[in-house]
Design an enzyme around this catalytic site. Structure first.
Site, PDB file in Angstrom:
ATOM      1  N   ASP A  26     -20.287  13.870 -26.747  1.00  0.00           N
ATOM      2  CA  ASP A  26     -18.828  13.887 -26.550  1.00  0.00           C
ATOM      3  C   ASP A  26     -18.315  12.640 -25.838  1.00  0.00           C
ATOM      4  O   ASP A  26     -17.378  12.684 -25.068  1.00  0.00           O
ATOM      5  CB  ASP A  26     -18.399  15.157 -25.807  1.00  0.00           C
ATOM      6  CG  ASP A  26     -19.082  15.287 -24.449  1.00  0.00           C
ATOM      7  OD1 ASP A  26     -20.059  14.555 -24.220  1.00  0.00           O
ATOM      8  OD2 ASP A  26     -18.637  16.108 -23.635  1.00  0.00           O
ATOM      9  N   HIS A  52       0.817  -1.223   0.000  1.00  0.00           N
ATOM     10  CA  HIS A  52       0.000   0.000   0.000  1.00  0.00           C
ATOM     11  C   HIS A  52       0.856   1.282   0.000  1.00  0.00           C
ATOM     12  O   HIS A  52       0.688   2.127  -0.887  1.00  0.00           O
ATOM     13  CB  HIS A  52      -0.984  -0.013   1.172  1.00  0.00           C
ATOM     14  CG  HIS A  52      -1.719   1.280   1.349  1.00  0.00           C
ATOM     15  ND1 HIS A  52      -2.535   1.814   0.375  1.00  0.00           N
ATOM     16  CD2 HIS A  52      -1.739   2.170   2.391  1.00  0.00           C
ATOM     17  CE1 HIS A  52      -3.036   2.968   0.797  1.00  0.00           C
ATOM     18  NE2 HIS A  52      -2.563   3.208   2.014  1.00  0.00           N
ATOM     19  N   ASP A 106      -3.442   8.209  -1.357  1.00  0.00           N
ATOM     20  CA  ASP A 106      -3.814   7.175  -0.385  1.00  0.00           C
ATOM     21  C   ASP A 106      -5.233   6.669  -0.671  1.00  0.00           C
ATOM     22  O   ASP A 106      -5.491   5.467  -0.744  1.00  0.00           O
ATOM     23  CB  ASP A 106      -3.721   7.783   1.032  1.00  0.00           C
ATOM     24  CG  ASP A 106      -4.178   6.815   2.118  1.00  0.00           C
ATOM     25  OD1 ASP A 106      -3.899   5.613   1.991  1.00  0.00           O
ATOM     26  OD2 ASP A 106      -4.817   7.274   3.082  1.00  0.00           O
ATOM     27  N   GLU A 128       0.365   5.977  12.839  1.00  0.00           N
ATOM     28  CA  GLU A 128      -0.919   5.412  13.274  1.00  0.00           C
ATOM     29  C   GLU A 128      -0.833   3.934  13.607  1.00  0.00           C
ATOM     30  O   GLU A 128      -1.399   3.467  14.587  1.00  0.00           O
ATOM     31  CB  GLU A 128      -1.911   5.551  12.104  1.00  0.00           C
ATOM     32  CG  GLU A 128      -2.983   6.576  12.324  1.00  0.00           C
ATOM     33  CD  GLU A 128      -3.887   6.562  11.119  1.00  0.00           C
ATOM     34  OE1 GLU A 128      -5.044   6.184  11.291  1.00  0.00           O
ATOM     35  OE2 GLU A 128      -3.414   6.908  10.016  1.00  0.00           O
ATOM     36  N   ASP A 129      -0.127   3.179  12.746  1.00  0.00           N
ATOM     37  CA  ASP A 129      -0.234   1.716  12.800  1.00  0.00           C
ATOM     38  C   ASP A 129       0.999   0.995  13.322  1.00  0.00           C
ATOM     39  O   ASP A 129       1.014  -0.228  13.387  1.00  0.00           O
ATOM     40  CB  ASP A 129      -0.535   1.160  11.386  1.00  0.00           C
ATOM     41  CG  ASP A 129      -1.826   1.731  10.820  1.00  0.00           C
ATOM     42  OD1 ASP A 129      -2.672   2.177  11.616  1.00  0.00           O
ATOM     43  OD2 ASP A 129      -1.982   1.724   9.582  1.00  0.00           O
TER      44      ASP A 129
END
Length: 466
Positions: free
Chosen positions: A275, A64, A155, A92-93
């Protein structure tokens, strides 16, 4: 724990770069090789910190952050932004803290990672309030450093590309939020590559049935159209070569979500949208654009009322191009866009195309100036007392076809563009509309026929004898 991460990261940097990192570095050829060192270091720390984590897809978590960094590299962002993209989830993780980031990567990268983390930390039970709050945080982060919002958009895009791993309820919720909040921000900053990609994924998950029906109808329409496009392209190119104009012609396909919103907005069936497929002519300078326009109209008849000059009058997000629609073979309508290569780069990457992070440049292009002006207005709005009020105020810029008007008590009314004081009076209540005799905008007396602008406070004066 921190010391062991530092040691593992240092060991990793001594080894041959893994395949994921090699792929990322190959897309960073616009950076100097010495600048690659910071990116390699960020990869090592991110990889070690997320080592025992996996995504919902079952892939190792590092996929990621690398995906986010790859999207940022397509925007040609600087080494600090790429490093922050790789590290955006560590605060955060993982056990990595702010002190470690500051020590190893410096204040600039820490500030970017911290900015992105703050956007992710907002948790409220009330969904509407939650969305507004995160929206507000995003806007405020933008004002501090535009790169925070670019990392956040990257992200979100990478998460959208792997959304299939979540259950359908979550898919729909995230997809709708993407269409309502993130895609309009990308559009407002003129980053059409990311806007289109977000809308493509968002539409697929938010409205799966509509997506399926429209997609198959479009495929049926495509076969015949491709042959016609090739014929028109060859004929136009021959004419331009004859007049010595250096050019590139590319066939373009309008994305599904744009077609869907146009059909919905104008209440039109698919065969009335002209279009859906078109051509884009890229040239060297603005003067050539107008010469090409004349030659294109000489080759095929233009459709009256289908001409727009965004070069003379650019869109608010800095987009520049000439749009014209032609009657091709057998009366097939085809849209042609004409722009310079420079305008095309801005059209694809928007604010990121020429953004100067270190200092204001004297060579500011109009997209940069417009983006900075918009960011400056956000600073004024950020004083709004409540997140929802802020959300309403800021949507003024994201959705320019609506205006947002305040009543004297602070209630917000959403009205169509070009509404007058009388329209506002009726929006508040039919009785007020029926009995209005005057109005004040921002405490100044004005005629009832005055056209309103977003952000104004309107007071209606009534009389029972009206």
């Amino acid at each position: 724990m921190i010391e062991s991460i530092k040691k593992s990261a240092a060991d990793m940097q001594k080894k041959r770069p893994p395949k994921l990192l090699k792929q990322l570095l190959s897309g960073l050829d616009y950076l100097g090789s010495d600048e690659h060192t910071l990116v390699q270091k960020a990869y090592a720390y991110s990889s070690v910190a997320h080592e025992h984590q996996a995504r919902k897809t079952g892939e190792p978590y590092i996929v990621h952050p690398v995906g986010v960094a790859n999207i940022l590299s397509e925007l040609h962002l600087d080494k600090e932004a790429i490093a922050a993209g790789l590290l955006h989830d560590v605060l955060e993780d993982t056990v990595i803290n702010e002190d470690l980031l500051l020590e190893e990567f410096g204040e600039e990268v820490l500030s970017l990672v911290d900015g992105v983390s703050k956007l992710d930390q907002i948790e409220h039970s009330d969904i509407k309030h939650h969305q507004a709050e995160s929206f507000r945080k995003m806007m405020l982060a933008m004002v501090q450093d535009i790169r925070v919002i670019l990392i956040k958009l990257a992200d979100r895009l990478h998460n959208m590309q792997t959304l299939s791993a979540l259950d359908q309820t979550k898919q729909i919720k995230i997809a709708k939020e993407t269409l309502e909040v993130y895609a309009p921000i990308a559009n407002r900053l003129g980053i059409f590559n990311i806007k289109t990609a977000l809308e493509k994924e968002g539409f697929k998950y938010a409205y799966p049935y509509r997506h399926k029906v429209l997609s198959s109808a479009l495929r049926r329409k495509l076969g015949n159209q491709k042959r016609i496009l090739k014929k028109i392209s060859t004929r136009i190119s021959k004419n331009l070569n004859k007049h010595g104009i250096d050019h590139t012609i590319v066939a373009r396909e309008k994305d599904l979500y744009s077609i869907y919103t146009k059909m919905k907005r104008r209440h039109l069936p698919l065969d009335k949208i002209i279009d859906v497929y078109g051509l884009r002519v890229l040239v060297n300078n603005a003067q050539d654009c107008y010469q090409v326009l004349g030659l294109v109209h000489e080759t095929y008849k233009p459709i009256i009322g289908k001409f727009k000059d965004y070069i003379a009058i650019p869109r608010v997000n800095g987009y520049q191009s000439i749009h014209t629609s032609l009657l091709g073979p057998n009366g097939t309508p085809i849209e042609v866009q004409i722009r310079t290569k420079d305008m095309n780069r801005v059209a694809e990457n928007g604010i990121a195309a020429h953004w100067k992070y270190k200092a204001s440049s004297n060579k500011d292009t109009s997209p940069q100036i417009k983006a900075r002006e918009w960011l400056a207005t956000i600073k004024e709005i950020q004083g709004a007392t409540h997140p929802e009020e802020f959300l309403e105020s800021i949507k003024v810029d994201l959705y320019p076809d609506k205006i947002y008007i305040f009543s004297p008590t602070g209630d917000i009314y959403r009205l169509p563009n070009k509404s007058t004081c009388v329209d506002f009076a009726y929006a508040v209540h039919t009785d007020i509309g029926n009995s209005c005799i005057g109005a004040k905008i921002d405490r100044q007396q004005v005629p009832l026929r005055t056209v309103l602008e977003s952000g104004q406070t309107v007071q209606i004066i009534t009389s029972r004898y009206a």
